[in-house]
Design an enzyme around this catalytic site. Structure first.
Site, PDB file in Angstrom:
ATOM      1  N   LYS A   1       0.805  -0.948   0.021  1.00 55.28           N
ATOM      2  CA  LYS A   1      -0.122  -0.034  -0.016  1.00 55.28           C
ATOM      3  C   LYS A   1       0.787   1.298   0.027  1.00 55.28           C
ATOM      4  O   LYS A   1       0.750   2.328  -0.716  1.00 55.28           O
ATOM      5  CB  LYS A   1      -0.849  -0.255   1.245  1.00 55.28           C
ATOM      6  CG  LYS A   1      -1.640   1.450   1.337  1.00 55.28           C
ATOM      7  CD  LYS A   1      -2.353   1.314   2.698  1.00 55.28           C
ATOM      8  CE  LYS A   1      -1.315   1.603   3.901  1.00 55.28           C
ATOM      9  NZ  LYS A   1      -1.983   2.346   5.169  1.00 55.28           N
TER      10      LYS A   1
ATOM     11  N   ASP B   1      -7.682   1.740  -0.208  1.00 54.19           N
ATOM     12  CA  ASP B   1      -6.613   3.092  -0.015  1.00 54.19           C
ATOM     13  C   ASP B   1      -6.472   3.472  -1.309  1.00 54.19           C
ATOM     14  O   ASP B   1      -6.130   4.632  -1.696  1.00 54.19           O
ATOM     15  CB  ASP B   1      -5.709   2.688   0.806  1.00 54.19           C
ATOM     16  CG  ASP B   1      -6.176   2.961   2.184  1.00 54.19           C
ATOM     17  OD1 ASP B   1      -7.185   3.207   2.653  1.00 54.19           O
ATOM     18  OD2 ASP B   1      -5.308   2.974   3.334  1.00 54.19           O
TER      19      ASP B   1
ATOM     20  N   ARG C   1       2.361   6.079  -3.089  1.00 55.66           N
ATOM     21  CA  ARG C   1       3.445   6.886  -3.481  1.00 55.66           C
ATOM     22  C   ARG C   1       3.810   6.996  -4.892  1.00 55.66           C
ATOM     23  O   ARG C   1       3.811   7.979  -5.321  1.00 55.66           O
ATOM     24  CB  ARG C   1       4.590   6.515  -2.565  1.00 55.66           C
ATOM     25  CG  ARG C   1       4.829   6.954  -1.258  1.00 55.66           C
ATOM     26  CD  ARG C   1       5.945   6.236  -0.471  1.00 55.66           C
ATOM     27  NE  ARG C   1       6.238   6.704   0.844  1.00 55.66           N
ATOM     28  CZ  ARG C   1       5.554   6.099   1.791  1.00 55.66           C
ATOM     29  NH1 ARG C   1       4.578   5.264   1.777  1.00 55.66           N
ATOM     30  NH2 ARG C   1       5.828   6.692   3.188  1.00 55.66           N
TER      31      ARG C   1
ATOM     32  N   SER D   1       3.313  11.526  13.098  1.00 55.73           N
ATOM     33  CA  SER D   1       3.164  10.319  11.905  1.00 55.73           C
ATOM     34  C   SER D   1       4.323  10.785  10.891  1.00 55.73           C
ATOM     35  O   SER D   1       4.626  12.103  10.629  1.00 55.73           O
ATOM     36  CB  SER D   1       1.859  10.607  11.194  1.00 55.73           C
ATOM     37  OG  SER D   1       1.866  10.152  10.023  1.00 55.73           O
TER      38      SER D   1
ATOM     39  N   GLY E   1      -4.889   7.424   4.781  1.00 54.05           N
ATOM     40  CA  GLY E   1      -3.873   8.527   5.291  1.00 54.05           C
ATOM     41  C   GLY E   1      -2.868   8.653   4.492  1.00 54.05           C
ATOM     42  O   GLY E   1      -2.493   9.667   4.436  1.00 54.05           O
TER      43      GLY E   1
ATOM     44  N   SER F   1       8.920   5.810  12.761  1.00 54.05           N
ATOM     45  CA  SER F   1       8.654   5.024  11.514  1.00 54.05           C
ATOM     46  C   SER F   1       9.731   5.501  10.594  1.00 54.05           C
ATOM     47  O   SER F   1       9.295   5.502   8.949  1.00 54.05           O
ATOM     48  CB  SER F   1       7.123   5.237  10.913  1.00 54.05           C
ATOM     49  OG  SER F   1       6.333   5.363  12.047  1.00 54.05           O
TER      50      SER F   1
ATOM     51  N   GLU G   1      -6.131   4.147  12.142  1.00 54.75           N
ATOM     52  CA  GLU G   1      -7.778   4.030  11.684  1.00 54.75           C
ATOM     53  C   GLU G   1      -8.487   3.950  12.526  1.00 54.75           C
ATOM     54  O   GLU G   1      -9.714   4.375  12.701  1.00 54.75           O
ATOM     55  CB  GLU G   1      -7.740   2.578  10.778  1.00 54.75           C
ATOM     56  CG  GLU G   1      -7.153   2.456   9.462  1.00 54.75           C
ATOM     57  CD  GLU G   1      -5.922   2.482   9.158  1.00 54.75           C
ATOM     58  OE1 GLU G   1      -4.898   2.764  10.207  1.00 54.75           O
ATOM     59  OE2 GLU G   1      -5.389   2.415   7.934  1.00 54.75           O
TER      60      GLU G   1
ATOM     61  N   LYS H   1      -9.455  -2.277   2.681  1.00 52.20           N
ATOM     62  CA  LYS H   1      -8.649  -1.118   2.795  1.00 52.20           C
ATOM     63  C   LYS H   1      -7.243  -1.544   2.026  1.00 52.20           C
ATOM     64  O   LYS H   1      -6.692  -0.597   1.385  1.00 52.20           O
ATOM     65  CB  LYS H   1      -8.462  -0.659   4.321  1.00 52.20           C
ATOM     66  CG  LYS H   1      -7.748   0.696   4.214  1.00 52.20           C
ATOM     67  CD  LYS H   1      -8.006   1.118   5.748  1.00 52.20           C
ATOM     68  CE  LYS H   1      -7.694   2.705   5.844  1.00 52.20           C
ATOM     69  NZ  LYS H   1      -6.236   3.122   5.450  1.00 52.20           N
TER      70      LYS H   1
ATOM     71  N   ARG I   1      -5.464   2.192  17.993  1.00 49.03           N
ATOM     72  CA  ARG I   1      -5.256   0.650  18.053  1.00 49.03           C
ATOM     73  C   ARG I   1      -4.746   0.257  19.342  1.00 49.03           C
ATOM     74  O   ARG I   1      -4.791  -0.926  19.523  1.00 49.03           O
ATOM     75  CB  ARG I   1      -4.106   0.750  17.223  1.00 49.03           C
ATOM     76  CG  ARG I   1      -4.648   0.849  15.363  1.00 49.03           C
ATOM     77  CD  ARG I   1      -3.483   0.589  14.326  1.00 49.03           C
ATOM     78  NE  ARG I   1      -4.257   0.270  13.045  1.00 49.03           N
ATOM     79  CZ  ARG I   1      -3.436   0.508  12.093  1.00 49.03           C
ATOM     80  NH1 ARG I   1      -2.153   0.588  12.006  1.00 49.03           N
ATOM     81  NH2 ARG I   1      -4.155   0.303  10.894  1.00 49.03           N
TER      82      ARG I   1
ATOM     83  N   ASP J   1       3.128  -0.912  11.797  1.00 49.56           N
ATOM     84  CA  ASP J   1       2.004  -1.758  11.390  1.00 49.56           C
ATOM     85  C   ASP J   1       2.098  -3.270  11.755  1.00 49.56           C
ATOM     86  O   ASP J   1       1.026  -3.832  12.026  1.00 49.56           O
ATOM     87  CB  ASP J   1       1.693  -1.337  10.036  1.00 49.56           C
ATOM     88  CG  ASP J   1       1.186  -0.326   9.759  1.00 49.56           C
ATOM     89  OD1 ASP J   1       0.668   0.669  10.669  1.00 49.56           O
ATOM     90  OD2 ASP J   1       0.754   0.254   8.522  1.00 49.56           O
TER      91      ASP J   1
ATOM     92  N   ASN K   1     -10.682   6.736   4.227  1.00 52.97           N
ATOM     93  CA  ASN K   1      -9.757   6.830   5.213  1.00 52.97           C
ATOM     94  C   ASN K   1      -8.370   6.586   5.019  1.00 52.97           C
ATOM     95  O   ASN K   1      -7.483   5.875   5.719  1.00 52.97           O
ATOM     96  CB  ASN K   1     -10.283   5.611   6.539  1.00 52.97           C
ATOM     97  CG  ASN K   1      -9.690   5.881   7.913  1.00 52.97           C
ATOM     98  OD1 ASN K   1      -9.034   7.124   8.419  1.00 52.97           O
ATOM     99  ND2 ASN K   1     -10.126   5.053   8.875  1.00 52.97           N
TER     100      ASN K   1
ATOM    101  N   HIS L   1      -8.751  -2.503   9.078  1.00 57.47           N
ATOM    102  CA  HIS L   1      -8.311  -3.906   8.419  1.00 57.47           C
ATOM    103  C   HIS L   1      -7.133  -4.627   9.223  1.00 57.47           C
ATOM    104  O   HIS L   1      -7.314  -5.988   9.240  1.00 57.47           O
ATOM    105  CB  HIS L   1      -7.654  -3.229   7.096  1.00 57.47           C
ATOM    106  CG  HIS L   1      -6.656  -2.240   7.144  1.00 57.47           C
ATOM    107  ND1 HIS L   1      -5.335  -2.337   6.299  1.00 57.47           N
ATOM    108  CD2 HIS L   1      -6.265  -1.042   7.984  1.00 57.47           C
ATOM    109  CE1 HIS L   1      -4.543  -1.586   6.522  1.00 57.47           C
ATOM    110  NE2 HIS L   1      -5.297  -0.651   7.590  1.00 57.47           N
ATOM    111  N   ARG L   2      -6.329  -3.843   9.847  1.00 56.13           N
ATOM    112  CA  ARG L   2      -5.167  -4.502  10.399  1.00 56.13           C
ATOM    113  C   ARG L   2      -5.731  -5.326  11.719  1.00 56.13           C
ATOM    114  O   ARG L   2      -5.071  -6.609  12.182  1.00 56.13           O
ATOM    115  CB  ARG L   2      -4.033  -3.603  10.932  1.00 56.13           C
ATOM    116  CG  ARG L   2      -3.447  -3.026   9.610  1.00 56.13           C
ATOM    117  CD  ARG L   2      -1.821  -2.901   9.738  1.00 56.13           C
ATOM    118  NE  ARG L   2      -1.489  -2.378   8.438  1.00 56.13           N
ATOM    119  CZ  ARG L   2      -1.299  -2.894   7.364  1.00 56.13           C
ATOM    120  NH1 ARG L   2      -1.378  -4.417   7.571  1.00 56.13           N
ATOM    121  NH2 ARG L   2      -0.973  -2.205   6.377  1.00 56.13           N
TER     122      ARG L   2
END
Ligand code: DC
Length: 651
Positions: free
Chosen positions: A22, A49, A27, A168, A93, A196, A343, A415, A346, A315, A91, A390-391
């Site tokens: 994804k 997405d 990107r 983020s 991001g 990240s 989302e 997603k 979490r 993730d 949704n 989704h996760r």
């Protein structure tokens, strides 16, 4: 409500071809749109997405075309053809943040909005950075959150733009991808610790693929040189999704393996691949090639709990949280504050759902600590909630390695991985079921119990659940004709089946549920759709290692449609009446043959004529007529059929 019931699993092994990443897909789509020239994108992820990103690009006038599964994007050379547009980004991001930055520097009138959760996800850090460049970005709703309105403004690139990196990393990604639109050398300075980091690596690597080399000084300063221009590399192949790989690698580590994922490997640019290192630390065996990874369970003993800083794999770390259920000891995942703005929150969601499975969970601002119960997993009757995330749906599917599990609203996987559950079923091997359906007094109960004993498997007498429901309703003063009332009783039944007893709210009722009056009540309540719905999951929970023999009316058609062996066991109504008569006389109960015959005929009629799950031979079920057979003969026949179907590993 929609749900999926995942059967309890015996093992996992096989190969999965991963969907495209994804992070890379979205990107590449934006860069291809901003570049000069046409880009052919192979293996692009097709999911919600990426659909949002594609829709947005088309709305902005970018030419997008599919040819034989390859996405062709006509680059705009940095100027979107439409200068006015309203974009809805769901949704997604990745799409929202990067389009905000690119459009804010594009000199048009744009609005960007999403689903309600998107409007709760902070974006001020990106907006503030864009405002330093002179962009006109306004909050339409709450200050600091989408939706946004962008208007043309005098952009003043150059110099140093600060952006926070500790909420983020997508803010930095968005900004970096947009800066070549200004043509002026500009430096972005990260304020606070950048989280990240591997996602930034993906951004830089993709920008380089499109001809823009960002100069990086540590993880603090990133300079986009003057006159940077995106040029299409012509053809791009999207790697498999490393976060999606995590579920299958974990399956291999928990369920024996090897499970091999194809599409990511040693040469991959995605940070979530470090998930394989985490599994290794837990004791799993990992093998890797340039384009594949394989995971298997430890050679001896269970997985081990670990403590891990998950900053670099936010993730995939969620997958570790459910893998921890199968490890010995406690697992602590730290540095996961970003989970709170995804989302859903979490950390809170994972803690709530893990507790439902019986795990001990501690949570903090940026950590979660999981200790499995040690006595196996519970399986909540209400199912696992997925929070439109989704996760959450995907990582909880792992729990089915221990128990049958209901997952609510599983469609949220679209997603990033629309056919996740199909892929999942292709590499997992459920606990086998022999489903034996047939009319009352056909002898299926005795046959099923003996087959189960011969195999050392569990036994489900589903009729007993309808009988218990009828008895419990009678005791609660609820009429068998009251569908909602009886369904509520069915949902709350407090039943324990033991070797030789059936306890209803602690009281032995083995005899009481066999009375003729309750038999008739059972047949009546079994006709109510709501009652059947309330008992469905309870029946599926009987599917436990090493196998299940289930008898009833709809075992093959509704409760266990994937049963490995399906049998329709019957006998003439006269023989069934005689067998019932003999049984009653042997028990010392007064009985007469004609009323028994009449009653059986009535029940047959009711069970086979009702609108839901009527008694009938399922298409693929084998017919076993026991009119002329002894129980021993019938048992031998069922065993013969099952052995022919089930492979040696099951029996
Ligand atoms: O198998 P039994 O006679 O114990 O079943 C009692 C009643 O429950 C019977 O009238 C049919 C109903 N039943 C059902 O509708 N579906 C099942 N899977 C099992 C039983």
């Amino acid at each position: 409500m929609h749900f999926i019931d995942l059967p309890s699993l015996l093992s996992a092994h096989g190969t999965v071809r991963l969907p495209g990443s994804k992070s890379i897909s979205n990107r590449v789509l934006l860069l291809a749109a901003l570049a000069e020239g046409r880009t052919e994108i192979h293996d692009l992820l097709e999911s919600d997405d990426t659909a949002r990103m594609l829709e947005a690009l088309k709305t902005l006038g970018v030419g997008v075309e599919w040819q034989d599964g390859v996405c062709q994007v006509d680059g705009t050379g940095g100027a979107f053809p439409l200068k006015q547009a309203a974009l809805f980004l769901g949704n997604a991001g990745t799409a929202f943040r990067s389009l905000t930055a690119a459009l804010a520097l594009s000199g048009g009138h744009y609005t960007l909005s999403g689903v309600p959760r998107m409007h709760e996800r902070p974006i001020a850090d990106l907006v503030n950075a864009l405002r330093v460049l002179g962009a006109d970005v306004q909050y339409i709703g709450q200050e600091g959150f989408p939706p946004l309105a962008l208007s043309p403004a005098v952009i003043r690139p150059g110099g140093v733009v600060p952006v926070r990196g500790d909420v983020s990393s997508q803010f930095l990604t968005g900004l970096l991808m947009a800066l070549p639109l200004t043509g002026v050398e500009t430096t972005v300075e990260v304020v606070g610790e950048l989280i990240s980091k591997p996602y930034i690596d993906i951004t830089l690597s993709m920008m380089a693929r499109f001809g823009v080399q960002v100069v990086r000084e540590g993880w603090q300063r990133f300079t986009v040189p003057a006159a940077s221009v995106y040029r299409s590399p012509g053809r791009v192949y999207v790697e498999g999704d490393a976060s999606s790989a995590s579920y299958f690698l974990a399956l291999g580590a928990i369920g024996g393996g090897p499970v091999r994922v194809e599409g990511v490997g040693r040469d991959s640019i995605q940070g979530d691949l470090r998930f394989a290192d985490a599994l290794l630390k837990m004791g799993a065996r990992i093998n890797m090639g340039p384009n594949w990874i394989e995971a298997s369970a430890p050679l001896c003993g269970p997985l081990r709990g670990i403590e891990l800083d998950c900053n670099h794999l936010p993730d995939a770390a969620m997958t570790l949280a459910t893998t921890a259920l199968f490890a010995q000891g406690t697992t602590t995942l730290t540095h996961i504050a970003s989970w709170r703005v995804k989302e859903t929150d979490r950390i809170a969601a994972m803690a709530t759902e893990l507790r439902k499975l019986g795990a001990g969970v501690e949570e903090g601002h940026d950590f979660i600590r999981i200790t499995p119960s040690g006595t196996g997993l519970l399986s909540p009757h209400g199912g696992i909630e997925t929070y439109d995330d989704h996760r959450i749906a995907m990582c909880f599917s792992l729990a089915s390695m221990a128990t049958t599990l209901r997952i609510n609203d599983p469609g949220c996987v679209a997603k990033t991985f629309p056919d996740y559950f199909l892929r999942f079923s292709e590499v997992t091997h459920p606990v086998p079921v022999i489903a034996i359906d047939g009319p009352s007094a056909s002898g299926k109960g005795s046959v099923s119990a003996r087959v189960a004993a011969a195999l050392g498997w569990h036994y489900l007498d589903s009729g007993a659940l309808y009988r218990l429901t009828a008895l419990a309703a009678q005791r609660a003063g609820i009429a068998w004709t009251d569908e909602a009332g009886v369904a509520a009783i069915a949902a709350e039944l407090d039943v324990v089946f033991d070797e030789n007893s059936v306890l209803l709210s602690g009281e032995e009722v083995g005899e009481a549920i066999r009375l003729e009056e309750i038999s008739s009540g059972a047949s009546q309540v079994a006709a109510w759709p709501e009652v059947r719905k309330a008992l469905l999951f309870r029946q599926r929970l009987f599917r436990q290692r090493a196998g299940l023999v289930a008898d009833g009316r709809d075992m093959a058609s509704v409760v266990f449609p994937d049963a490995q062996t399906k049998i329709f066991l019957t006998a003439s109504v006269e023989i069934r009446a005689k067998r019932r008569y003999k049984q009653l006389i042997e028990k010392g109960v007064a009985a007469k043959l004609p009323p028994l015959l009449l009653d059986l005929r009535e029940r047959d009629e009711r069970d086979s004529q009702r609108s839901v799950a009527p008694l009938q031979q399922e298409e693929t079920a084998k017919l076993l007529d026991t009119t002329e057979l002894t129980i021993e003969n019938a048992v031998a026949q069922v065993l013969l059929w099952s052995k022919a179907v089930l492979s040696e590993k099951f029996l």
